[in-house]
Design a protein around this motif. Structure first.
Motif, PDB file in Angstrom:
ATOM      1  N   SER A   1      25.267   7.808  28.029  1.00  0.00           N
ATOM      2  CA  SER A   1      24.863   8.530  28.222  1.00  0.00           C
ATOM      3  C   SER A   1      23.935   9.106  27.195  1.00  0.00           C
ATOM      4  O   SER A   1      22.910   9.821  26.605  1.00  0.00           O
ATOM      5  N   ALA A   2      25.255   9.690  26.892  1.00  0.00           N
ATOM      6  CA  ALA A   2      24.837  10.456  25.415  1.00  0.00           C
ATOM      7  C   ALA A   2      24.875  10.744  24.474  1.00  0.00           C
ATOM      8  O   ALA A   2      23.801  10.909  24.111  1.00  0.00           O
ATOM      9  N   LEU A   3      25.021   8.867  24.057  1.00  0.00           N
ATOM     10  CA  LEU A   3      24.609   8.347  22.665  1.00  0.00           C
ATOM     11  C   LEU A   3      22.823   7.647  23.263  1.00  0.00           C
ATOM     12  O   LEU A   3      22.218   8.379  22.196  1.00  0.00           O
ATOM     13  N   GLY A   4      22.637   7.302  24.415  1.00  0.00           N
ATOM     14  CA  GLY A   4      21.566   7.857  24.270  1.00  0.00           C
ATOM     15  C   GLY A   4      21.020   8.671  24.451  1.00  0.00           C
ATOM     16  O   GLY A   4      19.592   8.382  23.701  1.00  0.00           O
ATOM     17  N   GLY A   5      21.105  10.126  25.158  1.00  0.00           N
ATOM     18  CA  GLY A   5      19.849  11.360  24.292  1.00  0.00           C
ATOM     19  C   GLY A   5      20.064  12.073  23.044  1.00  0.00           C
ATOM     20  O   GLY A   5      19.362  12.117  22.590  1.00  0.00           O
ATOM     21  N   VAL A   6      21.511  11.221  22.123  1.00  0.00           N
ATOM     22  CA  VAL A   6      21.122  11.290  20.660  1.00  0.00           C
ATOM     23  C   VAL A   6      20.486  10.760  19.961  1.00  0.00           C
ATOM     24  O   VAL A   6      19.417  11.181  19.054  1.00  0.00           O
ATOM     25  N   VAL A   7      20.380   9.865  20.354  1.00  0.00           N
ATOM     26  CA  VAL A   7      19.101   8.885  20.042  1.00  0.00           C
ATOM     27  C   VAL A   7      17.442   9.199  20.534  1.00  0.00           C
ATOM     28  O   VAL A   7      17.122   9.301  19.406  1.00  0.00           O
TER      29      VAL A   7
ATOM     30  N   ALA B   1      18.251   8.474  29.081  1.00  0.00           N
ATOM     31  CA  ALA B   1      18.575   7.432  28.523  1.00  0.00           C
ATOM     32  C   ALA B   1      19.955   7.081  28.373  1.00  0.00           C
ATOM     33  O   ALA B   1      20.663   7.865  27.978  1.00  0.00           O
ATOM     34  N   SER B   2      20.104   5.666  28.031  1.00  0.00           N
ATOM     35  CA  SER B   2      20.726   5.267  27.806  1.00  0.00           C
ATOM     36  C   SER B   2      20.912   3.952  27.277  1.00  0.00           C
ATOM     37  O   SER B   2      20.929   2.735  27.057  1.00  0.00           O
ATOM     38  N   LEU B   3      22.612   3.846  26.229  1.00  0.00           N
ATOM     39  CA  LEU B   3      22.485   2.495  25.290  1.00  0.00           C
ATOM     40  C   LEU B   3      23.594   1.815  25.854  1.00  0.00           C
ATOM     41  O   LEU B   3      24.685   2.150  25.782  1.00  0.00           O
TER      42      LEU B   3
END
Length: 170
Positions: A44-50, A24-26
């Motif tokens: 990538s980190a932000l997408g994973g957190v979501v 996941a990537s935002l």
């Protein structure tokens, strides 16, 4: 896969979400997704957190709704439980996503195996969410849902009990 039957245990997002979180990537700055090292890892980190936070909020919300309907907890305690488990899951999601973002940056071919593992993880996550939803239903709602599924030709009893005969009592 076994089903967790303890209604007072709040499940945590685990390794089933890691591949999806890694993929996941935002696109925060709307540039179409760049493979520059810092931006890719951060998005990538932000997408994973979501992904982790959304899954954990659904899982905890559904499980605590069952507890609230039984009178075991109040609405305010339910909200506190959702918030605290989502916070813990967010920290885990950030760590996993950062690590997988770096791995994908260095080894972009790992995207294919992560996609396959992500599909398996999404299947387990879907089962966990369905079981949490099922636990929140009262007996009347369960009976109506079972009757509607039989009309549609789906044997939910087999799905819920985990055996192939479909004769287990839920």
């Amino acid at each position: 896969m076994t089903r967790e039957r303890d209604p007072f245990r709040i499940p945590q997002a685990g390794v089933e979400m890691a591949p999806l979180a890694g993929l996941a990537s935002l696109d925060v700055n709307l540039n179409g997704g760049s493979f520059s090292s810092g931006e890719f890892v951060a998005e990538s980190a932000l997408g994973g957190v979501v992904v982790y936070a959304t899954y954990q909020a659904l899982l905890t919300g559904l499980r605590t709704e069952a507890l609230r309907k039984r009178g075991a907890i109040s609405r305010s305690l339910q909200i506190q439980m959702v918030a605290s488990t989502v916070w813990e899951s967010t920290k885990q999601g950030a760590a996993v996503s950062l690590l997988l973002g770096v791995v994908l940056l260095v080894f972009p071919w790992m995207g294919l195996p992560l996609t396959v593992l992500g599909a398996v993880g999404a299947g387990k996550a879907s089962l966990d969410l369905f079981n949490a939803f099922w636990d929140g239903l009262d007996e009347t709602q369960r009976a109506e849902l079972l009757a509607a599924s039989m009309e549609a030709g789906v044997n939910l009893r087999r799905f819920l009990s985990g055996n192939q005969s479909g004769t287990a009592v839920v």
